[in-house]
Motif scaffolding. Structure first.
Motif, PDB file in Angstrom:
ATOM      1  N   ALA A  71       0.820  -1.214   0.000  1.00 16.44           N
ATOM      2  CA  ALA A  71       0.000   0.000   0.000  1.00 16.44           C
ATOM      3  C   ALA A  71       0.853   1.263   0.000  1.00 16.44           C
ATOM      4  CB  ALA A  71      -0.934  -0.006   1.208  1.00 16.44           C
ATOM      5  N   GLU A  72       2.054   1.174   0.567  1.00 15.14           N
ATOM      6  CA  GLU A  72       2.939   2.346   0.633  1.00 15.14           C
ATOM      7  C   GLU A  72       3.620   2.637  -0.696  1.00 15.14           C
ATOM      8  OE1 GLU A  72       3.131  -0.259   2.669  1.00 15.14           O
ATOM      9  OE2 GLU A  72       2.227   0.575   4.500  1.00 15.14           O
ATOM     10  N   ASP A  73       3.596   1.692  -1.630  1.00 13.28           N
ATOM     11  CA  ASP A  73       4.246   1.893  -2.920  1.00 13.28           C
ATOM     12  C   ASP A  73       3.432   2.861  -3.779  1.00 13.28           C
ATOM     13  OD1 ASP A  73       6.217   0.082  -2.205  1.00 13.28           O
ATOM     14  OD2 ASP A  73       5.239  -1.609  -3.212  1.00 13.28           O
ATOM     15  N   LYS A  74       4.111   3.818  -4.364  1.00 12.83           N
ATOM     16  CA  LYS A  74       3.448   4.798  -5.224  1.00 12.83           C
ATOM     17  C   LYS A  74       2.819   4.130  -6.437  1.00 12.83           C
ATOM     18  CE  LYS A  74       4.537   8.854  -8.075  1.00 12.83           C
ATOM     19  NZ  LYS A  74       5.619   9.751  -8.532  1.00 12.83           N
ATOM     20  N   ASP A  75       3.535   3.174  -7.030  1.00 10.23           N
ATOM     21  CA  ASP A  75       3.063   2.461  -8.205  1.00 10.23           C
ATOM     22  C   ASP A  75       3.854   1.157  -8.315  1.00 10.23           C
ATOM     23  OD1 ASP A  75       5.588   3.323  -9.095  1.00 10.23           O
ATOM     24  OD2 ASP A  75       4.733   5.037 -10.138  1.00 10.23           O
ATOM     25  N   LEU A  76       3.620   0.409  -9.388  1.00 11.03           N
ATOM     26  CA  LEU A  76       4.283  -0.882  -9.525  1.00 11.03           C
ATOM     27  C   LEU A  76       5.771  -0.745  -9.850  1.00 11.03           C
ATOM     28  CD1 LEU A  76       1.509  -2.976 -11.302  1.00 11.03           C
ATOM     29  CD2 LEU A  76       2.464  -3.368  -9.029  1.00 11.03           C
ATOM     30  N   VAL A  77       6.169   0.357 -10.478  1.00 14.50           N
ATOM     31  CA  VAL A  77       7.604   0.590 -10.671  1.00 14.50           C
ATOM     32  C   VAL A  77       8.290   0.694  -9.316  1.00 14.50           C
ATOM     33  CG1 VAL A  77       9.345   2.167 -11.571  1.00 14.50           C
ATOM     34  CG2 VAL A  77       7.291   1.741 -12.888  1.00 14.50           C
ATOM     35  N   THR A  78       7.649   1.421  -8.407  1.00 15.80           N
ATOM     36  CA  THR A  78       8.190   1.553  -7.048  1.00 15.80           C
ATOM     37  C   THR A  78       8.308   0.194  -6.383  1.00 15.80           C
ATOM     38  OG1 THR A  78       7.162   3.739  -6.867  1.00 15.80           O
ATOM     39  CG2 THR A  78       7.877   2.691  -4.819  1.00 15.80           C
ATOM     40  N   THR A  79       7.312  -0.655  -6.593  1.00 12.66           N
ATOM     41  CA  THR A  79       7.350  -2.008  -6.030  1.00 12.66           C
ATOM     42  C   THR A  79       8.575  -2.767  -6.530  1.00 12.66           C
ATOM     43  OG1 THR A  79       4.926  -2.086  -5.924  1.00 12.66           O
ATOM     44  CG2 THR A  79       6.096  -4.192  -5.830  1.00 12.66           C
ATOM     45  N   ALA A  80       8.787  -2.757  -7.845  1.00 10.65           N
ATOM     46  CA  ALA A  80       9.913  -3.487  -8.426  1.00 10.65           C
ATOM     47  C   ALA A  80      11.249  -2.966  -7.903  1.00 10.65           C
ATOM     48  CB  ALA A  80       9.863  -3.396  -9.951  1.00 10.65           C
ATOM     49  N   LEU A  81      11.387  -1.652  -7.823  1.00 11.83           N
ATOM     50  CA  LEU A  81      12.647  -1.059  -7.360  1.00 11.83           C
ATOM     51  C   LEU A  81      12.861  -1.309  -5.871  1.00 11.83           C
ATOM     52  CD1 LEU A  81      12.541   2.343  -9.302  1.00 11.83           C
ATOM     53  CD2 LEU A  81      13.927   0.323  -9.825  1.00 11.83           C
ATOM     54  N   ARG A  82      11.794  -1.209  -5.089  1.00 12.76           N
ATOM     55  CA  ARG A  82      11.908  -1.454  -3.641  1.00 12.76           C
ATOM     56  C   ARG A  82      12.325  -2.895  -3.382  1.00 12.76           C
ATOM     57  NH1 ARG A  82       8.614  -4.066  -0.668  1.00 12.76           N
ATOM     58  NH2 ARG A  82       6.804  -3.787  -2.053  1.00 12.76           N
ATOM     59  N   GLU A  83      11.689  -3.822  -4.061  1.00 11.39           N
ATOM     60  CA  GLU A  83      12.003  -5.233  -3.855  1.00 11.39           C
ATOM     61  C   GLU A  83      13.430  -5.556  -4.298  1.00 11.39           C
ATOM     62  OE1 GLU A  83      10.415  -7.796  -2.550  1.00 11.39           O
ATOM     63  OE2 GLU A  83       8.436  -6.945  -2.134  1.00 11.39           O
ATOM     64  N   ALA A  84      13.884  -4.955  -5.399  1.00 11.09           N
ATOM     65  CA  ALA A  84      15.255  -5.189  -5.853  1.00 11.09           C
ATOM     66  C   ALA A  84      16.262  -4.654  -4.839  1.00 11.09           C
ATOM     67  CB  ALA A  84      15.476  -4.546  -7.213  1.00 11.09           C
ATOM     68  N   GLU A  85      15.933  -3.522  -4.229  1.00  4.23           N
ATOM     69  CA  GLU A  85      16.823  -2.963  -3.217  1.00  4.23           C
ATOM     70  C   GLU A  85      16.864  -3.862  -1.984  1.00  4.23           C
ATOM     71  OE1 GLU A  85      17.916   1.514  -1.904  1.00  4.23           O
ATOM     72  OE2 GLU A  85      15.780   1.031  -1.815  1.00  4.23           O
ATOM     73  N   GLU A  86      15.709  -4.383  -1.594  1.00  2.00           N
ATOM     74  CA  GLU A  86      15.641  -5.241  -0.414  1.00  2.00           C
ATOM     75  C   GLU A  86      16.309  -6.596  -0.662  1.00  2.00           C
ATOM     76  OE1 GLU A  86      11.515  -5.566   0.540  1.00  2.00           O
ATOM     77  OE2 GLU A  86      11.324  -3.472   1.196  1.00  2.00           O
ATOM     78  N   GLU A  87      16.071  -7.180  -1.822  1.00  2.00           N
ATOM     79  CA  GLU A  87      16.501  -8.562  -2.074  1.00  2.00           C
ATOM     80  C   GLU A  87      17.962  -8.685  -2.483  1.00  2.00           C
ATOM     81  OE1 GLU A  87      13.911 -10.624  -4.723  1.00  2.00           O
ATOM     82  OE2 GLU A  87      12.106 -10.177  -3.548  1.00  2.00           O
ATOM     83  N   ILE A  88      18.453  -7.732  -3.297  1.00  2.00           N
ATOM     84  CA  ILE A  88      19.829  -7.876  -3.786  1.00  2.00           C
ATOM     85  C   ILE A  88      20.693  -6.646  -3.511  1.00  2.00           C
ATOM     86  CG2 ILE A  88      19.114  -9.522  -5.561  1.00  2.00           C
ATOM     87  CD1 ILE A  88      19.507  -7.328  -7.662  1.00  2.00           C
ATOM     88  N   GLY A  89      20.166  -5.676  -2.764  1.00  2.00           N
ATOM     89  CA  GLY A  89      20.954  -4.497  -2.415  1.00  2.00           C
ATOM     90  C   GLY A  89      21.203  -3.559  -3.579  1.00  2.00           C
ATOM     91  N   LEU A  90      20.308  -3.538  -4.561  1.00  2.00           N
ATOM     92  CA  LEU A  90      20.461  -2.686  -5.735  1.00  2.00           C
ATOM     93  C   LEU A  90      19.797  -1.342  -5.466  1.00  2.00           C
ATOM     94  CD1 LEU A  90      21.290  -2.298  -8.709  1.00  2.00           C
ATOM     95  CD2 LEU A  90      19.100  -3.344  -9.354  1.00  2.00           C
ATOM     96  N   ALA A  91      20.589  -0.294  -5.380  1.00  2.00           N
ATOM     97  CA  ALA A  91      20.052   1.040  -5.098  1.00  2.00           C
ATOM     98  C   ALA A  91      19.148   1.500  -6.239  1.00  2.00           C
ATOM     99  CB  ALA A  91      21.198   2.030  -4.903  1.00  2.00           C
ATOM    100  N   ARG A  92      18.048   2.132  -5.878  1.00  2.00           N
ATOM    101  CA  ARG A  92      17.092   2.580  -6.897  1.00  2.00           C
ATOM    102  C   ARG A  92      17.726   3.560  -7.871  1.00  2.00           C
ATOM    103  NH1 ARG A  92      11.575   3.067  -3.172  1.00  2.00           N
ATOM    104  NH2 ARG A  92      12.261   1.557  -1.619  1.00  2.00           N
ATOM    105  N   ALA A  93      18.660   4.379  -7.383  1.00  2.00           N
ATOM    106  CA  ALA A  93      19.318   5.361  -8.247  1.00  2.00           C
ATOM    107  C   ALA A  93      20.205   4.697  -9.296  1.00  2.00           C
ATOM    108  CB  ALA A  93      20.150   6.322  -7.393  1.00  2.00           C
ATOM    109  N   ASP A  94      20.518   3.416  -9.116  1.00  2.00           N
ATOM    110  CA  ASP A  94      21.382   2.695 -10.054  1.00  2.00           C
ATOM    111  C   ASP A  94      20.601   1.930 -11.107  1.00  2.00           C
ATOM    112  OD1 ASP A  94      23.641   3.609  -8.768  1.00  2.00           O
ATOM    113  OD2 ASP A  94      23.839   1.839  -7.496  1.00  2.00           O
ATOM    114  N   VAL A  95      19.295   2.208 -11.201  1.00  2.00           N
ATOM    115  CA  VAL A  95      18.440   1.506 -12.169  1.00  2.00           C
ATOM    116  C   VAL A  95      17.791   2.522 -13.102  1.00  2.00           C
ATOM    117  CG1 VAL A  95      16.510  -0.090 -12.490  1.00  2.00           C
ATOM    118  CG2 VAL A  95      17.908  -0.227 -10.410  1.00  2.00           C
ATOM    119  N   GLU A  96      17.873   2.262 -14.392  1.00  2.00           N
ATOM    120  CA  GLU A  96      17.142   3.055 -15.376  1.00  2.00           C
ATOM    121  C   GLU A  96      16.105   2.154 -16.036  1.00  2.00           C
ATOM    122  OE1 GLU A  96      17.645   5.502 -19.583  1.00  2.00           O
ATOM    123  OE2 GLU A  96      19.413   4.637 -18.610  1.00  2.00           O
TER     124      GLU A  96
END
Length: 199
Positions: A71-96
């Motif tokens: 519910a806190e995710d702005k949209d599904l892009v946010t979901t994908a980026l948040r999960e990638a940061e949590e699961e593999i330590g990939l910073a959102r700023a490092d994803v295009e």
């Protein structure tokens, strides 16, 4: 063939987005995954994870970083980026994010939106030990070689066939292989009919 980011972007943008008929199911919960692509000296690679054997859903399987929409995710892009940061330590700023594939229903009652993102190379990833057993790379050229994809045709299943993409000692299958297959078909539509049938 597709060896560089520029090659990928040209192919991805030039081809029309394929539309596949999906099984109709009600009450599916929204989720998103990131298909992380990294440019190496030898070419492009896709980052994948192996799920922990202790997880309730799809234990031990090969997957992309991702998960259900909160519910806190702005949209599904946010979901994908948040999960990638949590699961593999990939910073959102490092994803295009450069695009997405068609939403993909899965048997665990989620409707998954796969986002494609180029990521900045980093020294190492940090896995979330409770969910991720391993993080590894597969050269994109292996995934795009449709003649090496295997398909098993089924009756009474959410999809009429299941794809398998072997790589070294691993077997990528299920929804992850299905999404990779659709990515390959999008980039190389002239090879859509190429695969090895298991039955």
């Amino acid at each position: 063939m597709i060896h560089t980011r520029q090659d990928f972007m040209q192919r991805f943008s030039m081809q029309p987005q394929p539309s596949r008929q999906r099984p109709t199911q009600q009450g599916l919960r929204p989720a998103a995954v990131l298909i992380p692509i990294i440019e190496r000296d030898h070419g492009l690679s896709v980052i994948l994870t192996q799920r922990s054997s202790k997880l309730r859903h799809h234990p031990g399987q090969i997957s992309f970083p991702g998960g259900r929409h909160d519910a806190e995710d702005k949209d599904l892009v946010t979901t994908a980026l948040r999960e990638a940061e949590e699961e593999i330590g990939l910073a959102r700023a490092d994803v295009e994010i450069i695009g997405k594939l068609q939403d993909y229903p899965v048997i665990s009652n989620f409707l998954v939106r796969p986002y494609i993102g180029f990521i900045t190379p980093q020294e190492h990833f940090v896995r979330q030990r409770s969910e991720v057993a391993d993080i590894f790379e597969v050269p994109l050229i292996n995934i795009l070689h449709q003649p090496n994809h295997f398909v098993y045709k089924l009756r009474r299943f959410i999809y009429p066939e299941v794809y398998f993409i072997p790589y070294q000692q691993r077997n990528i299958w299920g929804a992850t292989a299905g999404m990779l297959r659709e990515l390959a078909d999008h980039l190389l539509p002239e090879q859509q009919q190429l695969f090895r049938s298991l039955n």
